[in-house]
Design an enzyme around this catalytic site. Structure first.
Site, PDB file in Angstrom:
ATOM      1  CG  ASP A  59      72.197  86.007  15.875  1.00 48.69           C
ATOM      2  OD1 ASP A  59      72.520  85.865  17.060  1.00 48.69           O
ATOM      3  OD2 ASP A  59      71.609  87.014  15.433  1.00 48.69           O
ATOM      4  CG  HIS A 220      75.261  85.727  11.563  1.00 50.29           C
ATOM      5  ND1 HIS A 220      75.616  87.049  11.646  1.00 50.29           N
ATOM      6  CD2 HIS A 220      73.909  85.678  11.606  1.00 50.29           C
ATOM      7  CE1 HIS A 220      74.503  87.774  11.733  1.00 50.29           C
ATOM      8  NE2 HIS A 220      73.459  86.976  11.706  1.00 50.29           N
TER       9      HIS A 220
HETATM   10 ZN   LIG Z   1      69.573  85.074  12.336  1.00 50.29          ZN
END
Ligand SMILES: [Zn+2]
Length: 264
Positions: A59, A220
């Site tokens: 992400d 991430h």
């Molecule tokens: Zn996020």
């Protein structure tokens, strides 16, 4: 004293009941909004359809400081992954998004500015989704089909708004908090559950295609507060785990492959 006040005097439950109902409703709403596998506010994908399939997702990118190195690392293990991108970063580095797709990975929508959608109105949610949808479509020539809400937060309008644009919403089974500013040695053991589950499914001799129990891992490669965020611990943790997961027989697939025909 009014009749109602008299009744309250007589029965403390009449006083307590509204508070109980409110607390229960609030608890249920919090569960539906934040619990990764909750389906209260709409259907989401949380698992792959085979224990052999691991869907690694990233992400908050694209991130010029990390994503290119991550793409090289994934290539080394023939790993395909899914990247949920922030629209305003897509506009800043469209070539990196194109490169990600050219290397066989899947792109998803992670909103334009990464707000907590739980607090937004239906109209604001639609704008966040549409802006990112447009940014990715411009970069790639076609829109994505997968969406992940920032912080995993939903309200009753989030998933319907995503569906309007043709998206399926993707959550996760494991989120090891790789955004925390701690060393890779802290992060690595937090990914252990994936190896444990892979070992259990091999040991039990169970059919890997049964029950759709493969993991969806949420990592991430970007940072939602600024471009070029430091995500080297995520890279280091994957350098540690990818060869080990491969040796345990796991296949690294995109979300698309994760929900298509189960592995034989
Ligand atoms: Zn996020």
């Amino acid at each position: 004293m009014s009749r109602r006040a008299k009744m309250r005097d007589m029965n403390p439950w009449l006083v307590a009941l509204p508070a109980v109902v409110t607390t229960t409703a609030a608890g249920l709403a919090a569960y539906g909004a934040a619990y990764p596998r909750a389906q209260l506010f709409g259907k989401t994908i949380c698992r792959t359809n085979s224990r052999r399939k691991l869907a690694i997702t990233f992400d908050d990118g694209p991130n010029p400081a990390i994503t290119p190195r991550l793409l090289d690392l994934l290539d080394r293990y023939n790993a395909k992954a899914t990247f949920f991108l922030i629209g305003r970063y897509v506009r800043e580095c469209p070539e990196l998004v194109q490169e990600t797709v050219a290397r066989g990975h899947l792109i998803g929508n992670h909103t334009e500015t990464h707000p907590n959608l739980f607090r937004l109105t239906p109209r604001e949610i639609r704008i966040e989704l549409r802006l990112c949808h447009g940014a990715i479509s411009n970069a790639l020539g076609s829109p994505p089909s997968w969406f992940r809400p920032p912080f995993g937060m939903r309200n009753p309008w989030v998933i319907p708004a995503a569906r309007e644009l043709g998206y399926r919403t993707v959550m996760w089974t494991l989120i090891p908090c790789d955004w925390q500013e701690k060393p890779a040695e802290w992060l690595i053991p937090r990914l252990q559950p994936i190896a444990d589950r892979a070992q259990r499914s091999v040991g039990s001799g169970s059919n890997p295609a049964v029950a759709g129990t493969g993991d969806v891992l949420c990592l991430h490669d970007g940072a939602h507060r600024q471009l070029n965020g430091d995500r080297f611990r995520t890279l280091a943790a994957l350098e540690h785990w990818l060869p080990r997961w491969r040796d345990l027989g796991l296949e690294f697939v995109t979300i698309q492959e994760a929900v298509s025909t189960p592995a034989p």
